[in-house]
Write a protein that holds these residues in place. Sequence first.
Motif, PDB file in Angstrom:
ATOM      1  N   ARG A   6       0.848  -1.184   0.000  1.00 39.90           N
ATOM      2  CA  ARG A   6       0.000   0.000   0.000  1.00 39.90           C
ATOM      3  C   ARG A   6       0.882   1.232   0.000  1.00 39.90           C
ATOM      4  NH1 ARG A   6      -0.223   2.769   4.896  1.00 39.90           N
ATOM      5  NH2 ARG A   6       0.730   1.660   6.651  1.00 39.90           N
ATOM      6  N   LYS A   7       0.311   2.351  -0.404  1.00 36.88           N
ATOM      7  CA  LYS A   7       1.025   3.613  -0.352  1.00 36.88           C
ATOM      8  C   LYS A   7       0.941   4.144   1.067  1.00 36.88           C
ATOM      9  CE  LYS A   7       1.226   8.250  -2.343  1.00 36.88           C
ATOM     10  NZ  LYS A   7       0.595   9.206  -3.291  1.00 36.88           N
ATOM     11  N   PRO A   8       2.112   4.268   1.767  1.00 34.14           N
ATOM     12  CA  PRO A   8       2.049   4.694   3.170  1.00 34.14           C
ATOM     13  C   PRO A   8       1.563   6.121   3.311  1.00 34.14           C
ATOM     14  CG  PRO A   8       4.311   4.693   2.384  1.00 34.14           C
ATOM     15  CD  PRO A   8       3.478   4.074   1.295  1.00 34.14           C
ATOM     16  N   ARG A   9       0.875   6.379   4.409  1.00 33.45           N
ATOM     17  CA  ARG A   9       0.457   7.736   4.707  1.00 33.45           C
ATOM     18  C   ARG A   9       1.689   8.582   4.958  1.00 33.45           C
ATOM     19  NH1 ARG A   9      -2.221   6.538   8.742  1.00 33.45           N
ATOM     20  NH2 ARG A   9      -0.889   7.316  10.405  1.00 33.45           N
ATOM     21  N   GLU A  10       1.646   9.834   4.527  1.00 37.45           N
ATOM     22  CA  GLU A  10       2.790  10.718   4.702  1.00 37.45           C
ATOM     23  C   GLU A  10       3.179  10.792   6.175  1.00 37.45           C
ATOM     24  OE1 GLU A  10       4.172  15.326   3.700  1.00 37.45           O
ATOM     25  OE2 GLU A  10       2.159  14.618   3.193  1.00 37.45           O
ATOM     26  N   GLY A  11       4.460  10.535   6.448  1.00 35.53           N
ATOM     27  CA  GLY A  11       4.952  10.596   7.818  1.00 35.53           C
ATOM     28  C   GLY A  11       4.959   9.264   8.528  1.00 35.53           C
ATOM     29  N   SER A  12       4.286   8.243   8.000  1.00 34.05           N
ATOM     30  CA  SER A  12       4.255   6.939   8.659  1.00 34.05           C
ATOM     31  C   SER A  12       5.532   6.163   8.359  1.00 34.05           C
ATOM     32  CB  SER A  12       3.030   6.138   8.216  1.00 34.05           C
ATOM     33  OG  SER A  12       3.099   5.858   6.830  1.00 34.05           O
ATOM     34  N   ASP A  16      10.999  -0.535   5.029  1.00 36.21           N
ATOM     35  CA  ASP A  16      12.460  -0.444   5.114  1.00 36.21           C
ATOM     36  C   ASP A  16      12.897   0.103   6.465  1.00 36.21           C
ATOM     37  OD1 ASP A  16      12.732  -1.419   2.569  1.00 36.21           O
ATOM     38  OD2 ASP A  16      12.958   0.539   1.614  1.00 36.21           O
ATOM     39  N   GLU A  17      12.170   1.112   6.973  1.00 37.34           N
ATOM     40  CA  GLU A  17      12.521   1.658   8.289  1.00 37.34           C
ATOM     41  C   GLU A  17      12.273   0.635   9.384  1.00 37.34           C
ATOM     42  OE1 GLU A  17      11.797   6.457   7.959  1.00 37.34           O
ATOM     43  OE2 GLU A  17      10.028   5.159   7.935  1.00 37.34           O
ATOM     44  N   ARG A  18      11.223  -0.138   9.251  1.00 35.69           N
ATOM     45  CA  ARG A  18      10.936  -1.170  10.254  1.00 35.69           C
ATOM     46  C   ARG A  18      12.012  -2.254  10.245  1.00 35.69           C
ATOM     47  NH1 ARG A  18       5.274   0.366   8.945  1.00 35.69           N
ATOM     48  NH2 ARG A  18       4.390   1.033  10.951  1.00 35.69           N
ATOM     49  N   VAL A  19      12.514  -2.588   9.072  1.00 35.66           N
ATOM     50  CA  VAL A  19      13.619  -3.547   8.992  1.00 35.66           C
ATOM     51  C   VAL A  19      14.859  -2.985   9.685  1.00 35.66           C
ATOM     52  CG1 VAL A  19      15.228  -4.691   7.398  1.00 35.66           C
ATOM     53  CG2 VAL A  19      12.773  -4.678   6.892  1.00 35.66           C
ATOM     54  N   GLU A  20      15.134  -1.681   9.456  1.00 35.71           N
ATOM     55  CA  GLU A  20      16.283  -1.050  10.115  1.00 35.71           C
ATOM     56  C   GLU A  20      16.122  -1.030  11.625  1.00 35.71           C
ATOM     57  OE1 GLU A  20      19.188   0.015   8.904  1.00 35.71           O
ATOM     58  OE2 GLU A  20      18.578  -0.885   7.006  1.00 35.71           O
ATOM     59  N   ILE A  21      14.897  -0.849  12.105  1.00 34.40           N
ATOM     60  CA  ILE A  21      14.651  -0.890  13.553  1.00 34.40           C
ATOM     61  C   ILE A  21      14.983  -2.283  14.087  1.00 34.40           C
ATOM     62  CG2 ILE A  21      12.847  -0.845  15.321  1.00 34.40           C
ATOM     63  CD1 ILE A  21      11.497   1.396  13.710  1.00 34.40           C
ATOM     64  N   ALA A  22      14.525  -3.323  13.379  1.00 32.33           N
ATOM     65  CA  ALA A  22      14.794  -4.693  13.810  1.00 32.33           C
ATOM     66  C   ALA A  22      16.288  -4.983  13.813  1.00 32.33           C
ATOM     67  CB  ALA A  22      14.058  -5.676  12.904  1.00 32.33           C
ATOM     68  N   VAL A  23      17.005  -4.506  12.785  1.00 33.77           N
ATOM     69  CA  VAL A  23      18.464  -4.710  12.730  1.00 33.77           C
ATOM     70  C   VAL A  23      19.131  -4.021  13.908  1.00 33.77           C
ATOM     71  CG1 VAL A  23      20.548  -4.142  11.416  1.00 33.77           C
ATOM     72  CG2 VAL A  23      18.520  -5.018  10.227  1.00 33.77           C
ATOM     73  N   GLY A  24      18.715  -2.797  14.203  1.00 32.25           N
ATOM     74  CA  GLY A  24      19.299  -2.078  15.323  1.00 32.25           C
ATOM     75  C   GLY A  24      19.078  -2.774  16.647  1.00 32.25           C
ATOM     76  N   ILE A  25      17.872  -3.349  16.840  1.00 32.90           N
ATOM     77  CA  ILE A  25      17.585  -4.074  18.083  1.00 32.90           C
ATOM     78  C   ILE A  25      18.519  -5.277  18.200  1.00 32.90           C
ATOM     79  CG2 ILE A  25      15.858  -5.495  19.261  1.00 32.90           C
ATOM     80  CD1 ILE A  25      13.730  -3.596  18.171  1.00 32.90           C
ATOM     81  N   ARG A  26      18.706  -6.027  17.119  1.00 27.72           N
ATOM     82  CA  ARG A  26      19.564  -7.205  17.159  1.00 27.72           C
ATOM     83  C   ARG A  26      21.021  -6.834  17.431  1.00 27.72           C
ATOM     84  NH1 ARG A  26      16.452  -8.946  12.648  1.00 27.72           N
ATOM     85  NH2 ARG A  26      18.178  -8.396  11.224  1.00 27.72           N
ATOM     86  N   GLN A  27      21.420  -5.643  16.962  1.00 29.58           N
ATOM     87  CA  GLN A  27      22.806  -5.207  17.167  1.00 29.58           C
ATOM     88  C   GLN A  27      23.022  -4.531  18.513  1.00 29.58           C
ATOM     89  OE1 GLN A  27      23.607  -2.735  13.762  1.00 29.58           O
ATOM     90  NE2 GLN A  27      23.967  -4.483  12.389  1.00 29.58           N
ATOM     91  N   ILE A  38      17.887   6.352  11.423  1.00 25.31           N
ATOM     92  CA  ILE A  38      16.854   6.336  10.375  1.00 25.31           C
ATOM     93  C   ILE A  38      16.159   7.691  10.224  1.00 25.31           C
ATOM     94  CG2 ILE A  38      16.448   3.871  10.749  1.00 25.31           C
ATOM     95  CD1 ILE A  38      13.813   4.606  12.117  1.00 25.31           C
ATOM     96  N   GLY A  39      16.614   8.667  11.028  1.00 27.40           N
ATOM     97  CA  GLY A  39      16.039  10.010  10.903  1.00 27.40           C
ATOM     98  C   GLY A  39      14.658  10.157  11.499  1.00 27.40           C
ATOM     99  N   ARG A  40      14.418   9.442  12.600  1.00 28.93           N
ATOM    100  CA  ARG A  40      13.117   9.507  13.282  1.00 28.93           C
ATOM    101  C   ARG A  40      13.320   9.870  14.751  1.00 28.93           C
ATOM    102  NH1 ARG A  40       8.292   9.252  10.259  1.00 28.93           N
ATOM    103  NH2 ARG A  40       8.621   7.862   8.470  1.00 28.93           N
ATOM    104  N   PRO A  41      12.351  10.575  15.378  1.00 29.34           N
ATOM    105  CA  PRO A  41      12.455  10.865  16.808  1.00 29.34           C
ATOM    106  C   PRO A  41      12.488   9.578  17.632  1.00 29.34           C
ATOM    107  CG  PRO A  41      10.744  12.203  15.780  1.00 29.34           C
ATOM    108  CD  PRO A  41      11.152  11.176  14.773  1.00 29.34           C
ATOM    109  N   ARG A  42      13.176   9.627  18.749  1.00 31.47           N
ATOM    110  CA  ARG A  42      13.229   8.460  19.633  1.00 31.47           C
ATOM    111  C   ARG A  42      11.837   8.010  20.041  1.00 31.47           C
ATOM    112  NH1 ARG A  42      12.376   7.594  24.664  1.00 31.47           N
ATOM    113  NH2 ARG A  42      12.145   9.832  25.081  1.00 31.47           N
ATOM    114  N   GLN A  43      10.935   8.988  20.299  1.00 32.02           N
ATOM    115  CA  GLN A  43       9.582   8.641  20.730  1.00 32.02           C
ATOM    116  C   GLN A  43       8.849   7.814  19.675  1.00 32.02           C
ATOM    117  OE1 GLN A  43      11.007  11.562  20.768  1.00 32.02           O
ATOM    118  NE2 GLN A  43      10.517  12.765  22.612  1.00 32.02           N
TER     119      GLN A  43
END
Length: 337
Positions: A6-12, A16-27, A38-43
């Motif tokens: 689907r076309k993500p809503r602007e700002g969601s 790819d970002e979710r994959v990067e989050i998972a990689v960061g958790i594993r590391q 990934i250029g997102r706020p910590r919150q």
Amino acid sequence: MCTRERKPREGSLTLDERVEIAVGIRQGESLAEIGRRIGRPRQTVSAEVKRHGGVKGYHPLRAQDAADRAARRPRRGWIQTRPEVWDQVVACLKQWWSPEQIAVFLRHEHPDDPYWWVSHESIYHAVYVQAKGTLKAELVSCLRRGRTRRKPRATVSERQSRQVIPDMVMISERPPEVDDRAIPGHWEGDLIVGKGNRTFVATLVERRSRFGLLVKIDSKDAAHVAERIAAKVSTLPEHLVKSLTWDQGREMTNHVDLAVAADIDVYFCDPRSPWQRGSNENWNGLVRQYLPKGTDLSLHSQADLDKMAISLNQRPRKTLGWKTPAEVFNKDVTLAA
């Protein structure tokens, strides 16, 4: 697990970002470090991980699938979740307040309670999309334009060619002091047309205060129009009658007579340039709430028109810092006196 593209809503978050989050958790990265990478706020990262299984259970494909399902799920609008706010909005709309006036009013009334905060765009959406049946029809009629669907301001249609009005002084020759609205007494004017293009009302707006007047007009005869407008502006304090800017309608052919009778300078806009009388165009839109297009304007007496103008001049305006035109105009009257 297969996910529906689907076309993500602007700002969601994207897959790819979710994959990067998972990689960061594993590391072993912190959520703040992942957010910076990934250029997102910590919150945002923290809420995403907490919502989809936590640090130990986060999986990017499952998170994406859950986000897709949530995006497709119907959501209750704010008019259902905040009924008290909607009731207040409806009450204001029925008094012909604009959505923007309502939004600012609610913030002023409840500065510390976001429950009452709603944008003017949300109000428009509620009226046109969420409201139903007779209530929707009633609220749409209360909006300035009264359209059944919201749409951008239409391009002004080409007008029929007119004979050149003799002795016109163009807007380009108007003194610079008129443009900056610093000095009161400079007006814009127009005729609004009623049923069968045979009934008329003249509208006048003072540029500095946005204070408006309505003038009963019995015919489009230039001599008659000049006489009625001169009579109306002659009731104003002398220091508040300096100039009048009009379009090139033939009803202003006798502008020289008007200028002499009212001791006022008359200037003309360029052809097909209504933005050169922007304050007057805005006022005309407000007036149409009282005098809808296609109705017989001759049915209204001058006393009726004066009451309409008083009501409009008592509405707060964003451009005046939410003061009313009457407040600003009366202050100019007092200062000169």
